[in-house]
Design an enzyme around this catalytic site. Structure first.
Site, mmCIF file in Angstrom:
data_model
loop_
_atom_site.group_PDB
_atom_site.id
_atom_site.type_symbol
_atom_site.label_atom_id
_atom_site.label_comp_id
_atom_site.label_asym_id
_atom_site.label_seq_id
_atom_site.Cartn_x
_atom_site.Cartn_y
_atom_site.Cartn_z
ATOM 1 N N SER A 195 0.813 -1.217 0.000
ATOM 2 C CA SER A 195 0.000 0.000 0.000
ATOM 3 C C SER A 195 0.845 1.264 0.000
ATOM 4 C CB SER A 195 -0.940 0.007 1.216
ATOM 5 O OG SER A 195 -1.912 -0.998 1.093
ATOM 6 N N GLU A 200 -10.060 6.917 1.832
ATOM 7 C CA GLU A 200 -9.709 5.496 1.776
ATOM 8 C C GLU A 200 -10.682 4.656 2.591
ATOM 9 O OE1 GLU A 200 -5.993 2.503 2.879
ATOM 10 O OE2 GLU A 200 -6.538 4.141 4.221
ATOM 11 N N THR A 212 -1.563 4.322 3.074
ATOM 12 C CA THR A 212 -2.311 5.063 2.055
ATOM 13 C C THR A 212 -2.543 6.519 2.435
ATOM 14 O OG1 THR A 212 -3.354 3.015 1.299
ATOM 15 C CG2 THR A 212 -4.406 5.079 0.663
#
Length: 585
Positions: free
Chosen positions: A180, A379, A241
């Site tokens: 990620s 996210e 992220t």
């Protein structure tokens, strides 16, 4: 010895061997936004005499091309290896750029493409990332939230109902399989990077914070257009992220330093879990290694701070709230299935966590107060966490939650004459597949092992989840005919063929001090459980990512660039072109 060398020509003593393939940063074939800042570094495989070194950019001395001289290090990291480093350089003129480095005997050449953007198309950009969201998650979410009859879905999901779609390749600079960190970093910077790295090219020095940096879209949006910036997640806010939107570090686990970088960047909206790394180590529940109170620092900097859904709604509604920090759990927030139905996970400890839709609603209220526009990253990060744990039901419910958040944003943008580019994408894939259904009707077919109840082809039929509620969630997952979603990457674990109704799945536990894992005996005696020998090393206690392309869908001004096959670095280009963030803006 480190010294300043003004106007010196520097070279890279490099052969064509693959071991030296990434010793000029940015790397070969990098695509660079005109006017964006980056660090230029040359790593030499051995000691070099500065008098014999030469570095040119399109034939001109590097110092002339970049407008500054670099720092030359004769023995980098105390070893017989030299290096040249320039911080915060940029290139304003679009076109091909050839960088050549030579010591008189050996040389290396890389080429970059510098690109500009046209006039601004979108006032705002919203990037939705379903972390680890595989096609199986999307299809399962559609079946549960919309229903299916005679082979046709009874409705479309918001993430699918968009005019433009592409397949996005996700490999990193060091591996065909990304994590990620460098996956989100590619979206945020337009540059490839290595596993675990955020906003940097991972170099050979031991310091995880000194690597060559590349500017993020959050920085560009503020610096070049005065846009507001929002970062929203339901994982720890320091996780890969969300951190990729602002951070520069080779070590994604450097949570304390990432919090420090968030504070330096000061996004207008910052929401998620992870409060433990904001609190000084003297505070109960803190995970910091120092006594800095970043919660107090954000408050002192003018941020309103929310810790519950109620506080969030109240603060977002206040017209004078311009900057907001929302921290709703010490670690990751809980997913939709636990919060709304099962009350597992951390819900008892943090019972008033907002839904992702509530977070997005609040972010839109605040960010839209900036007349210049905004960039927002949202996210749904627990999709990935649950997929790692082979907890498919929780991952699917959080995919439905992402879809609800996207629908909210699309409706918001439509009411504003569609002035907003909306992108929905996964950062990487998980090797999950929807293979059929699991028939768990023990009364109708007693004494049949559960593995024999996995129905494929015509035996799969259709699942019998109850009709979804207004948000698209069926009230129960423990029905007699469930979706069968399995992973291709497995640790040793007990497969129960059943959803986990108490807490998220824990397929493995630590086996000992050697760092290995073993199957969790908690599930050993579940009726019908089967011990599945894994295909992963005993050092890996969970399912892992896979390398297939991910799906990108888009709508709004600038979305026409989304089509066909793309690289993950091109997602950055779509966004900066929509916002007109190039040097010629």
């Amino acid at each position: 010895m480190i010294k300043r060398v003004a106007g010196v020509a520097v070279t890279l003593a490099l052969s064509a061997a693959p071991a030296f393939a990434q010793t000029i940063y940015p790397i070969d074939r990098a695509e660079i936004l005109a006017g964006a800042k980056f660090d230029f570094k040359v790593e030499l495989p051995g000691p070099v005499d500065p008098a014999k070194l030469k570095v040119t950019v399109n034939g001109a001395d590097y110092a002339t091309a970049f407008g500054q001289s670099g720092t030359f290090t004769e023995r980098e990291a105390g070893k017989d290896q030299s290096a040249l480093l320039l911080r915060d350089v940029s290139l304003a003129r679009p076109g091909q750029v050839a960088v050549e480095v030579s010591d008189g005997t050996q040389s290396r050449k890389v080429t970059w493409t510098v690109y500009d953007t046209g006039p601004r198309k979108a006032k705002n950009v919203i990037l939705f990332i379903g972390d680890g969201m595989s096609p199986a998650h999307r299809v399962a979410a559609r079946i549960l939230s919309k229903g299916i009859s005679e082979g046709k879905s009874r409705g479309k999901m918001a993430i699918d109902d968009m005019p433009h779609m592409a397949l996005v390749a996700t490999a990193g600079s060091d591996s065909i399989i990304t994590d990620s960190a460098n996956a989100a970093s590619a979206y945020a910077t337009g540059h490839k990077s290595a596993v675990n790295a955020l906003g940097v090219y991972a170099d050979r020095t031991p310091d995880p914070l000194d690597d060559p940096r590349v500017e993020t879209i959050a920085s560009l949006a503020k610096r070049r257009a005065g846009l507001a910036v929002g970062v929203v997640t339901n994982t720890e806010i320091e996780d890969a992220t969300p951190a990729a939107m602002v951070a520069h570090t080779r070590r994604r686990a450097a949570y304390d330093e990432i919090v420090e970088q968030f504070f330096a960047a000061k996004p207008d909206v910052l929401m998620g879990g992870g409060s433990a790394n904001f609190l000084p180590k003297s505070t109960s529940g803190s995970k910091r290694k120092d006594d800095i109170d970043y919660l107090a620092r954000f408050r002192d900097a003018g941020y309103a701070v929310a810790t519950t859904a109620g506080e969030l709604a109240t603060l977002a509604a206040k017209a004078d709230t311009c900057q907001l920090l929302g921290l709703f759990a010490a670690g990751n927030m809980d997913g939709a299935l636990d919060r709304k139905f099962l009350k597992g996970g951390g819900v008892k400890k943090f019972p008033e966590q907002p839904d992702l839709t509530e977070q997005v609603q609040a972010a839109l209220q605040l960010l839209s107060r900036n007349e210049a526009g905004f960039f927002l990253m949202v996210e749904s990060g627990m999709i990935d966490k649950y997929a790692h744990l082979l907890d498919m039901e929780r991952a699917v419910y959080d995919t439905i939650m992402l879809d609800n958040a996207v629908r909210l944003a699309k409706d918001w943008a439509k009411a504003r004459n569609d002035d907003t580019l909306i992108l929905v994408v996964a950062d990487h894939n998980h090797p999950n597949s929807l293979v059929g259904t699991i028939n768990d009707d023990m009364a109708a077919t007693p004494n049949v092992p559960l593995r024999e109840r996995v129905g494929v082809y015509d035996r799969a039929g259709f699942p019998n989840y109850p009709a979804p509620d207004a948000e698209g969630y069926p009230a129960r997952i423990d029905v007699s005919r469930r979706l069968a979603i399995f992973s291709a990457s497995l640790p040793d674990h007990y497969e129960t063929f059943r959803p986990k109704l108490d807490n998220p799945n824990e397929p493995t536990v630590k086996a000992g001090a050697d760092g290995t894992f073993k199957a969790n005996d908690k599930y050993k005696d579940v009726p019908g459980a089967v011990l599945r020998p894994g295909n992963l090393s005993a050092m890996i206690g969970a399912s892992v990512h896979s390398g297939e392309d991910v799906i990108l869908t888009a709508t709004g001004p600038g979305s026409e660039r989304v089509h066909g096959s793309m690289d993950n670095t091109e997602v950055f280009r779509v966004m900066v072109e929509a916002l007109g963030l190039g040097a010629g803006k």
